[in-house]
Every structure is written in structure tokens, then in C-alpha cells.
Enzyme design. Structure first.
Site, PDB file in Angstrom:
ATOM      1  N   LYS A  97      -0.758  -6.311  -7.934  1.00 42.59           N
ATOM      2  CA  LYS A  97      -1.677  -7.179  -7.176  1.00 42.59           C
ATOM      3  C   LYS A  97      -2.870  -7.860  -7.377  1.00 42.59           C
ATOM      4  CE  LYS A  97      -1.468 -10.277  -3.215  1.00 42.59           C
ATOM      5  NZ  LYS A  97      -2.616  -9.669  -2.861  1.00 42.59           N
ATOM      6  N   ASP A  98      -3.483  -7.359  -7.875  1.00 41.99           N
ATOM      7  CA  ASP A  98      -5.078  -7.218  -7.961  1.00 41.99           C
ATOM      8  C   ASP A  98      -5.476  -6.860  -9.846  1.00 41.99           C
ATOM      9  OD1 ASP A  98      -6.725  -7.690  -4.772  1.00 41.99           O
ATOM     10  OD2 ASP A  98      -5.117  -5.943  -5.066  1.00 41.99           O
TER      11      ASP A  98
ATOM     12  N   HIS B 176       0.641  -1.084  -0.093  1.00 42.33           N
ATOM     13  CA  HIS B 176       0.345   0.155  -0.157  1.00 42.33           C
ATOM     14  C   HIS B 176       1.275   0.759   0.045  1.00 42.33           C
ATOM     15  CE1 HIS B 176      -2.600  -2.770   1.981  1.00 42.33           C
ATOM     16  NE2 HIS B 176      -3.427  -2.482   1.398  1.00 42.33           N
TER      17      HIS B 176
HETATM   18  P1  AMP Z   1      -6.200  -3.897  -0.608  1.00 38.34           P
HETATM   19  O1  AMP Z   1      -6.476  -3.058   1.050  1.00 38.34           O
HETATM   20  O2  AMP Z   1      -5.825  -4.904  -1.007  1.00 38.34           O
HETATM   21  O3  AMP Z   1      -7.649  -3.176  -1.159  1.00 38.34           O
HETATM   22  O4  AMP Z   1      -5.170  -3.153  -1.349  1.00 38.34           O
HETATM   23  C1  AMP Z   1      -5.577  -1.855  -1.704  1.00 38.34           C
HETATM   24  C2  AMP Z   1      -4.601  -1.457  -3.144  1.00 38.34           C
HETATM   25  O5  AMP Z   1      -3.187  -1.623  -2.711  1.00 38.34           O
HETATM   26  C3  AMP Z   1      -4.832  -1.730  -4.633  1.00 38.34           C
HETATM   27  O6  AMP Z   1      -4.832  -1.190  -5.078  1.00 38.34           O
HETATM   28  C4  AMP Z   1      -3.820  -3.388  -4.743  1.00 38.34           C
HETATM   29  O7  AMP Z   1      -3.479  -3.517  -5.526  1.00 38.34           O
HETATM   30  C5  AMP Z   1      -2.888  -2.916  -3.473  1.00 38.34           C
HETATM   31  N1  AMP Z   1      -1.739  -3.228  -3.086  1.00 38.34           N
HETATM   32  C6  AMP Z   1      -1.743  -4.273  -2.335  1.00 38.34           C
HETATM   33  N2  AMP Z   1      -1.375  -5.638  -2.103  1.00 38.34           N
HETATM   34  C7  AMP Z   1       0.082  -4.888  -2.859  1.00 38.34           C
HETATM   35  C8  AMP Z   1       0.623  -5.033  -2.910  1.00 38.34           C
HETATM   36  N3  AMP Z   1       1.779  -6.824  -2.429  1.00 38.34           N
HETATM   37  N4  AMP Z   1       2.200  -4.621  -3.973  1.00 38.34           N
HETATM   38  C9  AMP Z   1       1.080  -3.634  -4.500  1.00 38.34           C
HETATM   39  N5  AMP Z   1       0.201  -2.445  -4.481  1.00 38.34           N
HETATM   40  C10 AMP Z   1      -0.804  -3.648  -3.085  1.00 38.34           C
END
Ligand code: AMP
Length: 274
Positions: free
Chosen positions: A145-146, A34
Site C-alpha cells: 500500500k505504501d 495490518h
Molecule cells: P501504518 O500503520 O499506516 O503506518 O501502516 C503500517 C504498515 O501496514 C505499513 O507497512 C503499511 O504499508 C501496512 N498497510 C497499511 N494499510 C495496508 C493495506 N491496506 N494493505 C496492506 N498493508 C497495509
């Protein structure tokens, strides 16, 4: 850095901002993945990070209640960056009584993660649409990642003539290659050790795959490697990096995508082959 808990206040603040607005939507439990998005957003004059565990993207038997939440720790982490606003709305505020409106991107949302998690992407596209309407960012920083999520959201922004651009940010990994994720916290030490196989299996295929190979052969090899380490494969596919359509024969646009349960924890990862 200001913590904003109300939709109305966030909208009022947005109206006063000049210069580019960079937005990082998250569900909190922040890690270096993040924070890398926040770093990329520093090219904008204003940075807004949202922390919202969006209930509508979780299925009935999923981990909404147990999803890790730690606002204080998240704020401490964000303070070290040039974040101007942290938007932290409640579910009641985002989905008021009588809420009835949904955004749905068709086709690419019922495959891969959408197949295993019905309704998931409808929740994601709806909440991101709402957040974009509130924050009106010029750029939205999202992690590869997503990978399916980015593809779905880019399609939504294009189809609905929205002005926000997505900036695709690289996957941040632990030193052993496991993609960082808030859900990694659920893994016990054995599962955590074995989870390295997700990335390793993809990299072995990346090193050995040649243009024209049957994708299915490589998928079977990855499945075996992952199962040998106790992983329960939800899906492993090789798809087109452009539109997520299935690849029969490996080509320069081929992209490995997978979701695997290590114990009860569902992990996702992906890798472009060339
Ligand atoms: P989340 O909190 O899981 O909904 O993720 C929020 C954002 O952080 C999304 O755009 C994810 O793709 C990104 N994100 C989560 N994990 C990673 C990672 N390991 N590397 C890069 N971006 C990430």
C-alpha cells in the site's frame, strides 16, 4: 502477548529470543491490512508488532493530533493472532531531550509523497532505523500500500548494511476496491463512496494500457475520472516499479502511483500495470 512500553525492556527481551524474529511496524488503528502482515509474520518463531504514531514523519499542518488511536481495540485484534510482543513506546522515549540524529535516503524521498510531504520520509527512515536497532528483526513485514515507503526502506537497509529483510505484502482492499487505511475513518459517506474511483481509475488503465503507449495520456485519463468524482489530485504518476523513476512510455515495469484528497483526507494507492 506482552505489552512492552520501554525501549530498554524491549532490547532485553530481544536478547533472550531464539529463532527468527518477525516484526510488523504500525501506527495503530489496526485494520485487516495490518493484520494481514501479522498473519504473514507467523512464519517466524517470534512476532513483534510495534504501535507508535511517529511524530517526526508528520508535517506541521498534518494530522498528528487527530490520527486515530485506540490501544485497547488494537490489543484485542492482535490477541487473535500469535503475537508475542506489542512494543508501544512513548514519543519522549523514542526522541529523548537533545535528540539530533536523522537518517536520510536521498533522491527517491523528495519525489511523489516526499514532494508533497517534505521531511516525511526522513521521519520514516529514522524511526524504522531506531525500531530495527531495538528489535533486531530478521524479517520486517510491510504493505505494498505504501509502495514508495517500501522502496525507500529497502534502499536504506541495503545501503546501511542492515541485516533485516523486508517482506513485501499485498494491498488489502475493502470489497469495493478501496485500499484499507486508518485514514479512511476520516471520510464522510459521500467521500467514502467516491473514493472507490482511485482503484477503479487505475484498473481501467491496467485493462487498456499497451506497451509503448504514452504514459501521460493514461495519467490524464485517470486525473479526469478522479476529478469527476470530486477528488483533488495531489499527484498521479506512472513510474518504474524498480526505482520510482518516471515512465515516458508504458513498459512491463510500469507502476501507477497516486495520492488524492477526498475532502480533507489524503489517500494513496498504487497498481502495477502488468
Ligand atoms: P501504518 O500503520 O499506516 O503506518 O501502516 C503500517 C504498515 O501496514 C505499513 O507497512 C503499511 O504499508 C501496512 N498497510 C497499511 N494499510 C495496508 C493495506 N491496506 N494493505 C496492506 N498493508 C497495509
Amino acid at each position: 502477548m506482552q505489552l512492552i512500553k520501554s525501549v530498554q525492556k524491549m532490547k532485553e527481551i530481544r536478547q533472550q529470543l531464539s529463532g527468527k524474529v518477525g516484526f510488523v511496524p504500525t501506527m495503530g488503528a489496526l485494520h485487516s491490512g495490518h493484520l494481514s502482515l501479522v498473519k504473514s509474520a507467523q512464519e517466524c518463531e517470534n512476532i513483534v508488532v510495534s504501535i507508535f504514531v511517529n511524530p517526526t514523519q508528520f508535517g506541521e499542518n498534518e494530522d498528528l493530533d487527530s490520527y486515530p488511536r485506540d490501544l485497547d481495540a488494537d490489543l484485542q485484534k492482535l490477541k487473535k493472532y500469535k503475537v508475542d510482543y506489542v512494543f508501544f513506546p512513548t514519543s519522549e522515549m523514542m526522541y529523548q531531550k537533545g535528540y539530533r540524529t536523522w537518517v536520510n535516503v536521498e533522491g527517491i524521498t523528495n519525489i511523489l509523497c516526499g514532494d508533497s510531504r517534505p521531511g516525511h520520509f526522513r521521519g520514516v527512515t529514522t524511526v524504522v532505523n531506531k525500531l530495527v536497532n531495538i528489535i533486531k528483526p530478521d524479517r520486517m513485514y510491510m504493505g505494498l500500500k505504501d509502495f514508495q515507503q517500501i522502496t525507500v526502506l529497502e534502499t536504506m537497509l541495503r545501503d546501511l548494511n542492515m541485516d533485516t529483510q523486508i517482506v513485501r505484502c499485498p494491498i488489502i482492499r475493502e470489497s469495493d476496491g478501496l485500499a484499507m487505511s486508518s485514514r479512511n475513518a476520516y471520510l464522510n459517506s459521500e467521500e467514502r463512496k467516491n473514493a472507490v474511483i482511485l482503484n477503479q481509475a487505475m484498473r481501467i488503465i491496467q485493462d487498456s494500457a499497451k506497451i509503448g503507449d504514452e504514459a501521460q495520456n493514461h495519467i490524464s485519463k485517470m486525473k479526469k475520472m478522479i476529478e469527476d468524482k470530486g477528488g483533488n489530485v495531489d499527484y498521479i504518476e506512472i513510474v518504474s516499479t524498480k526505482d520510482l523513476s518516471k515512465t515516458e512510455k508504458i513498459n512491463k515495469d510500469s507502476h501507477i502511483v497516486l495520492a488524492v484528497f477526498m475532502g480533507k483526507t489524503r489517500l494513496i494507492d498504487n497498481l502495477k500495470i502488468f
